[in-house]
Design an enzyme around this catalytic site. Structure first.
Site, mmCIF file in Angstrom:
data_model
loop_
_atom_site.group_PDB
_atom_site.id
_atom_site.type_symbol
_atom_site.label_atom_id
_atom_site.label_comp_id
_atom_site.label_asym_id
_atom_site.label_seq_id
_atom_site.Cartn_x
_atom_site.Cartn_y
_atom_site.Cartn_z
ATOM 1 N N THR A 15 0.957 -1.294 -0.007
ATOM 2 C CA THR A 15 0.201 0.041 0.060
ATOM 3 C C THR A 15 0.864 1.456 0.020
ATOM 4 O O THR A 15 0.204 2.378 0.021
ATOM 5 C CB THR A 15 -0.931 -0.095 1.188
ATOM 6 O OG1 THR A 15 -0.083 -0.115 2.288
ATOM 7 C CG2 THR A 15 -1.825 -1.098 1.202
ATOM 8 N N GLY A 16 2.062 1.356 0.060
ATOM 9 C CA GLY A 16 3.103 2.276 0.122
ATOM 10 C C GLY A 16 3.461 2.515 -1.198
ATOM 11 O O GLY A 16 3.101 1.679 -2.428
ATOM 12 N N ARG A 43 -3.247 -2.450 9.928
ATOM 13 C CA ARG A 43 -3.993 -1.192 9.447
ATOM 14 C C ARG A 43 -4.435 -1.075 8.014
ATOM 15 O O ARG A 43 -5.440 -0.884 7.745
ATOM 16 C CB ARG A 43 -3.215 0.116 9.848
ATOM 17 C CG ARG A 43 -3.770 1.380 9.727
ATOM 18 C CD ARG A 43 -3.040 2.293 9.862
ATOM 19 N NE ARG A 43 -1.964 2.342 9.242
ATOM 20 C CZ ARG A 43 -0.688 3.322 9.144
ATOM 21 N NH1 ARG A 43 -0.890 4.398 10.257
ATOM 22 N NH2 ARG A 43 0.133 3.245 8.423
ATOM 23 N N CYS A 132 18.889 4.075 -3.442
ATOM 24 C CA CYS A 132 18.054 4.661 -5.038
ATOM 25 C C CYS A 132 19.112 5.519 -5.532
ATOM 26 O O CYS A 132 18.904 6.086 -6.641
ATOM 27 C CB CYS A 132 17.008 5.474 -4.388
ATOM 28 S SG CYS A 132 17.181 6.499 -2.996
ATOM 29 N N SER A 162 9.993 11.960 -2.944
ATOM 30 C CA SER A 162 9.510 10.497 -2.896
ATOM 31 C C SER A 162 10.446 9.638 -2.417
ATOM 32 O O SER A 162 10.156 8.631 -2.016
ATOM 33 C CB SER A 162 8.790 10.215 -4.309
ATOM 34 O OG SER A 162 10.090 10.421 -5.314
ATOM 35 N N GLY A 163 11.889 10.306 -2.206
ATOM 36 C CA GLY A 163 12.816 9.390 -1.671
ATOM 37 C C GLY A 163 12.763 9.349 -0.273
ATOM 38 O O GLY A 163 12.959 8.187 0.498
ATOM 39 N N ARG A 237 18.345 17.404 -0.635
ATOM 40 C CA ARG A 237 16.796 17.265 -0.893
ATOM 41 C C ARG A 237 16.463 18.157 -1.743
ATOM 42 O O ARG A 237 16.716 19.543 -1.307
ATOM 43 C CB ARG A 237 15.959 16.828 0.256
ATOM 44 C CG ARG A 237 14.682 16.436 0.257
ATOM 45 C CD ARG A 237 14.375 15.238 -0.640
ATOM 46 N NE ARG A 237 14.889 14.036 0.567
ATOM 47 C CZ ARG A 237 14.999 12.814 0.361
ATOM 48 N NH1 ARG A 237 14.881 12.147 -0.686
ATOM 49 N NH2 ARG A 237 15.299 12.080 1.569
ATOM 50 N N HIS A 244 15.737 11.508 -8.822
ATOM 51 C CA HIS A 244 16.776 11.758 -8.211
ATOM 52 C C HIS A 244 17.988 12.166 -9.283
ATOM 53 O O HIS A 244 18.060 11.480 -10.407
ATOM 54 C CB HIS A 244 17.683 10.610 -7.587
ATOM 55 C CG HIS A 244 16.832 10.478 -6.152
ATOM 56 N ND1 HIS A 244 15.703 11.156 -5.730
ATOM 57 C CD2 HIS A 244 16.930 9.209 -5.298
ATOM 58 C CE1 HIS A 244 15.180 10.544 -4.597
ATOM 59 N NE2 HIS A 244 16.058 9.526 -4.431
ATOM 60 N N ASN A 317 13.675 7.695 -9.110
ATOM 61 C CA ASN A 317 14.004 7.011 -7.942
ATOM 62 C C ASN A 317 13.301 5.806 -7.579
ATOM 63 O O ASN A 317 13.430 4.863 -6.697
ATOM 64 C CB ASN A 317 14.200 7.744 -6.837
ATOM 65 C CG ASN A 317 13.187 8.670 -6.515
ATOM 66 O OD1 ASN A 317 12.727 9.573 -7.662
ATOM 67 N ND2 ASN A 317 12.384 8.683 -5.515
#
Length: 337
Positions: A15-16, A43, A132, A162-163, A237, A244, A317
């Site tokens: 789900t991630g 969950r 990554c 998103s990393g 970042r 990336h 990435n």
């Protein structure tokens, strides 16, 4: 697991963002599967995810969900991998782990298919997917090392939100909306507001270095099988959702012109050279998002060091920097030795 038979596959952390990308890549690459199980925490159990047109009900992560699995992709963080990946291996399956849990374990192969595929079959039931940044960096450095030898590498990264996970991507989008509406953006997920900013930190620290910097150094050396390689890294970042990038400065064992280096990179597996600065064509996050290429450009002689070559890379990435590399490993595992 027989190479000719379709395996039972599980994606842990389905789900991630990372697990969802694994599901997408499995579908796109038509990976053969007798059964696909989407697994996550209690969950998320009972929710639905998609793999292509197939809708899957998410199972709770426990021994029953992993029973009979031939290949399990772990995309749920180090603690989950350390607990459950050995159980998959002990039951005769193979765990392809995308966390940092096993990357420096000498008994676990750390593999980038374009660089060191021969190490894959040394596995004892667990295979590690590199960081990554280490993945695209080694894809670009390996052909240069084969052609000219590597003495030293200096890298500055420009890493997407998103990393750090889906929450930071959502926070960045909220910050952008707030700024457009005249509202002062706030930071909850990250130490500073990322919108309109560049942050040379935000990762956990290990002394004066970030853990991310140390990971890139250690994993790059291991994948390239150059344990003494001099490698300096600063991780940064940037306010980009996906993609990336890195500025790389290399000292070679022998001189190479920009044309020679560009030719070697053009012939390398996994590399797409995009190097036409006169027409504003070079690697950018916007051009790699949704692809599996490591784009390399701005290839030039580095006049600040002996036998120096500089270049810039960009990579999605979530895909080649993570999910696609993992699925490529599974594809190689299915081939007869």
């Amino acid at each position: 697991m027989q190479a000719q038979s379709a395996p039972v596959v599980a994606v842990v952390g389905a789900t991630g963002a990372a697990g969802g990308t694994v599901l997408r890549v499995l579908h796109e690459r038509a990976f053969p599967m007798a059964e696909l199980r989407a697994i996550a925490t209690e969950r998320s159990a009972g929710t639905r995810v998609h793999c292509g047109e197939a809708e899957l009900t998410v199972l709770r992560l426990d021994d029953a969900a992993l029973r009979g699995v031939d290949i399990a992709f772990f995309a749920a963080g180090g603690p989950t991998s350390r607990r459950h990946a050995p159980r998959v291996a002990a039951a005769g399956g193979i765990a392809v782990d995308k966390s940092s849990a096993f990357r420096m374990d000498p008994t676990v192969p750390l593999v980038v298919p374009e660089v060191n595929p021969q190490r894959l079959h040394d596995h004892q039931g667990i295979v590690a997917n590199p960081n990554c940044v280490a993945i695209p960096l080694t894809v670009a450095l390996a052909p240069l090392h084969r052609a000219f030898g590597l003495r030293q590498v200096t890298l500055a990264t420009y890493q997407a939100a998103s990393g750090a996970g889906r929450d930071l991507v959502e926070e960045l989008a909220a910050q952008e909306r707030d700024h457009a509406q005249g509202i002062t953006p706030s930071a909850r997920v990250y130490p500073h507001v990322l919108h309109g900013n560049v942050i040379p930190g935000g990762w956990a620290m290990d002394g004066a270095d970030t853990e991310e910097e140390l990971k890139v150094v250690a994993e790059t050396r291991r994948v390239l099988e150059l344990p003494e390689l001099r490698l300096s890294v600063t991780t940064v970042r940037v306010p980009v959702a996906i993609g990336h990038s890195g500025a790389v400065f290399v000292e070679l064992d022998r001189p190479a012109s920009a044309e020679e280096a560009r030719g070697v990179l053009s012939d390398a597996d996994g590399v797409v050279v995009v190097d036409e600065p006169e027409s504003q064509r070079y690697p950018m996050p916007a051009s790699v998002a949704g692809t599996d290429d490591v784009q390399v450009g701005r290839v030039r002689v580095d006049r600040g060091r002996e036998n120096g070559i500089a270049f810039f890379f960009s990579v999605d990435n979530l895909r080649k920097g993570a999910a696609t590399n993992a699925v490529q490993l599974a594809e190689l595992l299915r081939r007869p030795r």
